[in-house]
Design a protein around this motif. Structure first.
Motif, mmCIF file in Angstrom:
data_model
loop_
_atom_site.group_PDB
_atom_site.id
_atom_site.type_symbol
_atom_site.label_atom_id
_atom_site.label_comp_id
_atom_site.label_asym_id
_atom_site.label_seq_id
_atom_site.Cartn_x
_atom_site.Cartn_y
_atom_site.Cartn_z
ATOM 1 N N GLY A 89 0.793 -1.222 0.000
ATOM 2 C CA GLY A 89 0.000 0.000 0.000
ATOM 3 C C GLY A 89 0.821 1.265 0.000
ATOM 4 O O GLY A 89 0.256 2.373 0.069
ATOM 5 N N GLY A 90 2.157 1.167 -0.043
ATOM 6 C CA GLY A 90 3.002 2.360 -0.047
ATOM 7 C C GLY A 90 3.271 2.858 -1.460
ATOM 8 O O GLY A 90 2.538 2.571 -2.411
ATOM 9 N N TYR A 91 4.383 3.600 -1.562
ATOM 10 C CA TYR A 91 4.724 4.212 -2.855
ATOM 11 C C TYR A 91 5.781 3.419 -3.622
ATOM 12 O O TYR A 91 6.291 3.891 -4.634
ATOM 13 N N GLY A 92 6.098 2.217 -3.144
ATOM 14 C CA GLY A 92 7.151 1.454 -3.788
ATOM 15 C C GLY A 92 6.856 1.108 -5.239
ATOM 16 O O GLY A 92 7.756 1.039 -6.076
ATOM 17 N N ALA A 93 5.541 0.902 -5.559
ATOM 18 C CA ALA A 93 5.189 0.539 -6.930
ATOM 19 C C ALA A 93 5.525 1.643 -7.920
ATOM 20 O O ALA A 93 5.588 1.400 -9.130
ATOM 21 N N ALA A 94 5.772 2.870 -7.421
ATOM 22 C CA ALA A 94 6.136 3.970 -8.323
ATOM 23 C C ALA A 94 7.430 3.671 -9.069
ATOM 24 O O ALA A 94 7.628 4.135 -10.196
ATOM 25 N N PHE A 95 8.329 2.885 -8.445
ATOM 26 C CA PHE A 95 9.569 2.515 -9.121
ATOM 27 C C PHE A 95 9.279 1.649 -10.348
ATOM 28 O O PHE A 95 9.909 1.802 -11.402
ATOM 29 N N SER A 96 8.313 0.744 -10.244
ATOM 30 C CA SER A 96 7.937 -0.084 -11.381
ATOM 31 C C SER A 96 7.298 0.754 -12.483
ATOM 32 O O SER A 96 7.549 0.536 -13.679
ATOM 33 N N LEU A 97 6.471 1.728 -12.089
ATOM 34 C CA LEU A 97 5.845 2.599 -13.085
ATOM 35 C C LEU A 97 6.899 3.427 -13.822
ATOM 36 O O LEU A 97 6.813 3.623 -15.045
ATOM 37 N N ALA A 98 7.889 3.920 -13.086
ATOM 38 C CA ALA A 98 8.965 4.688 -13.726
ATOM 39 C C ALA A 98 9.742 3.819 -14.701
ATOM 40 O O ALA A 98 10.123 4.271 -15.798
ATOM 41 N N ALA A 99 9.977 2.551 -14.322
ATOM 42 C CA ALA A 99 10.703 1.642 -15.201
ATOM 43 C C ALA A 99 9.945 1.414 -16.506
ATOM 44 O O ALA A 99 10.539 1.390 -17.593
ATOM 45 N N VAL A 100 8.618 1.264 -16.407
ATOM 46 C CA VAL A 100 7.813 1.070 -17.624
ATOM 47 C C VAL A 100 7.888 2.309 -18.515
ATOM 48 O O VAL A 100 8.021 2.220 -19.735
ATOM 49 N N THR A 101 7.800 3.501 -17.916
ATOM 50 C CA THR A 101 7.848 4.741 -18.691
ATOM 51 C C THR A 101 9.153 4.871 -19.464
ATOM 52 O O THR A 101 9.162 5.197 -20.658
ATOM 53 N N SER A 136 -6.556 -2.514 -5.384
ATOM 54 C CA SER A 136 -5.161 -2.062 -5.484
ATOM 55 C C SER A 136 -4.394 -2.844 -6.536
ATOM 56 O O SER A 136 -3.597 -2.285 -7.303
ATOM 57 N N ILE A 137 -4.654 -4.169 -6.563
ATOM 58 C CA ILE A 137 -3.969 -4.996 -7.561
ATOM 59 C C ILE A 137 -4.333 -4.543 -8.970
ATOM 60 O O ILE A 137 -3.472 -4.366 -9.842
ATOM 61 N N VAL A 138 -5.634 -4.316 -9.203
ATOM 62 C CA VAL A 138 -6.094 -3.910 -10.530
ATOM 63 C C VAL A 138 -5.557 -2.526 -10.894
ATOM 64 O O VAL A 138 -5.114 -2.279 -12.022
ATOM 65 N N ILE A 139 -5.556 -1.616 -9.913
ATOM 66 C CA ILE A 139 -5.119 -0.241 -10.192
ATOM 67 C C ILE A 139 -3.651 -0.200 -10.572
ATOM 68 O O ILE A 139 -3.271 0.403 -11.578
ATOM 69 N N TRP A 140 -2.793 -0.854 -9.785
ATOM 70 C CA TRP A 140 -1.356 -0.771 -10.058
ATOM 71 C C TRP A 140 -0.977 -1.524 -11.328
ATOM 72 O O TRP A 140 -0.193 -1.020 -12.165
ATOM 73 N N ALA A 141 -1.529 -2.728 -11.526
ATOM 74 C CA ALA A 141 -1.233 -3.475 -12.750
ATOM 75 C C ALA A 141 -1.797 -2.751 -13.975
ATOM 76 O O ALA A 141 -1.152 -2.664 -15.030
ATOM 77 N N GLY A 142 -3.009 -2.218 -13.824
ATOM 78 C CA GLY A 142 -3.611 -1.470 -14.924
ATOM 79 C C GLY A 142 -2.826 -0.214 -15.261
ATOM 80 O O GLY A 142 -2.728 0.182 -16.427
ATOM 81 N N ALA A 143 -2.263 0.422 -14.206
ATOM 82 C CA ALA A 143 -1.462 1.627 -14.451
ATOM 83 C C ALA A 143 -0.232 1.306 -15.295
ATOM 84 O O ALA A 143 0.152 2.082 -16.190
ATOM 85 N N MET A 144 0.385 0.157 -15.056
ATOM 86 C CA MET A 144 1.552 -0.227 -15.846
ATOM 87 C C MET A 144 1.173 -0.472 -17.302
ATOM 88 O O MET A 144 1.858 -0.025 -18.236
ATOM 89 N N LEU A 145 0.058 -1.165 -17.512
ATOM 90 C CA LEU A 145 -0.379 -1.417 -18.884
ATOM 91 C C LEU A 145 -0.797 -0.126 -19.581
ATOM 92 O O LEU A 145 -0.561 0.049 -20.794
ATOM 93 N N LEU A 146 -1.404 0.797 -18.819
ATOM 94 C CA LEU A 146 -1.792 2.083 -19.407
ATOM 95 C C LEU A 146 -0.559 2.882 -19.826
ATOM 96 O O LEU A 146 -0.546 3.515 -20.897
#
Length: 364
Positions: A89-101, A136-146
């Protein structure tokens, strides 16, 4: 050069924006609970943040070889998964989003899609193991695909822009080549009509001098001088037209047809330099051909101003003397047609009764 500077500025802006986002995420994670430390979960957070931040900086600034860039993206994405496990639930997933970008911007699209798919699955699994809600699972995974989708659209837009610039460059080259051809044609026409006649006059004068007919030779030399002066006038006129100055077509045709006559139909109006020069050169070439191939025959020149076009006809008929020799063949009908087509017009030429007809139609 300006486009290159703009692209560099945009690249620097994106790098700065990415580093600012890293700083914001790091500050937020430091202040969140549980906080990074040197033992237990705090140590896992500290290690993940340090490794992830180093990979984030490396992939943003594109440090090292392309292979190292790819490793930085993978490490940053893995750090996001590890931080999600350490603090759900923290901000750690932001690192994965940055990697995708960054992957969508710097890696081949198929490779970026594979990394994004793997990262989305691992991030979803990390949230599931940590007990995060399904939303949360759908939001973060969906954000990566988006982000992958947005990156693909951006790459396609940039590719289209690059193709447009390439096409514009090719069109500019074609226009430059066409302009060079037009300049070559103008120079050729001026030289062909003046130097060939000048050469013939001088050859005649030389032949007369060999026969001790100095008085007749002087007349021919004087005529050659007038031809040279006329050639200079023609050169100045061509340069003026190439600059885009209007061509006084009726006046020029009257000078050109002195002794032959000019019929003017309709109200004269100002034409573009290209159209006026094309009509003038057509009349000049047609009359030159008459003098070469049917000297002494009657010639009729007609200039007709119509509502949407201007028509020039040059017709010769009747008995003619022997063809002149020693003149340059010039561009002839091929040159007339090329000139007219470049200005959007047409040229028709062929036998007409006991003579020859040249019919030129130009928009204007």
């Amino acid at each position: 050069m300006l486009e290159f500077v703009t692209e560099r500025r945009m690249a620097r802006y994106r790098q700065l924006r990415s580093l600012i986002i890293l700083l914001v995420v790091t500050v937020a994670m430091v202040q969140d609970e549980p906080r990074p430390g040197l033992t237990g979960r705090g140590l896992a957070l500290s290690a993940g943040m340090a490794i992830g931040a180093a990979a984030w900086i490396a992939m943003t600034l594109r440090l090292g070889a392309p292979r190292l860039q790819q490793y930085s993206i993978v490490v940053c994405m893995a750090a996001g998964v590890e931080l999600t496990l350490a603090r759900p639930g923290g901000y750690g997933a932001a690192f994965s989003l940055a990697a995708v970008t960054i992957a969508c911007a710097s890696l081949p699209l198929p490779r970026a899609a594979v990394l994004t798919g793997i990262g989305a699955v691992l991030l979803a699994a990390a949230h599931a193991v940590a007990g995060s809600p399904l939303e949360s699972i759908v939001i973060w995974a969906g954000a990566m695909l988006l982000l992958l989708l947005l990156g693909t659209v951006r790459r396609e837009r940039e590719a289209r822009a690059a193709q447009h610039e390439l096409l514009a460059g090719e069109q500019a080259k074609a226009a430059a080549l066409a302009e060079r051809a037009r300049l070559a044609r103008e120079i050729h026409d001026v030289l062909a009509h003046s130097l060939s006649a000048l050469s013939l006059q001088l050859e005649t004068a030389a032949a007369l001098l060999e026969r001790d007919r100095a008085a007749e030779a002087a007349v021919i030399v004087d005529r050659a001088g007038r031809l040279a002066r006329d050639g200079l006038t023609e050169t100045r006129r061509a340069v003026s037209a190439l600059r885009g100055d209007p061509v006084p077509l009726p006046e020029l045709l009257r000078e050109l047809t002195a002794g032959s006559g000019l019929t003017l139909v309709g109200e004269a109006r100002e034409l573009s330099a290209e159209t006026g020069l094309a009509l003038y050169r057509s009349a000049q070439e047609a009359l030159t051909n008459v003098r070469k191939h049917a000297p002494g025959s009657a010639v009729q020149v007609r200039l007709e101003y119509r509502p949407s076009e201007v028509r020039l006809t040059v017709r010769n008929h009747g008995p003619a003397g022997p063809p002149a020799t020693g003149l340059s063949p010039g561009y002839g009908l091929t040159g007339l047609r090329e000139r007219a087509e470049l200005a959007g017009g047409t040229v028709e030429a062929g036998p007409s009764g006991d003579g020859w007809l040249v019919d030129v139609r130009m928009p204007g």
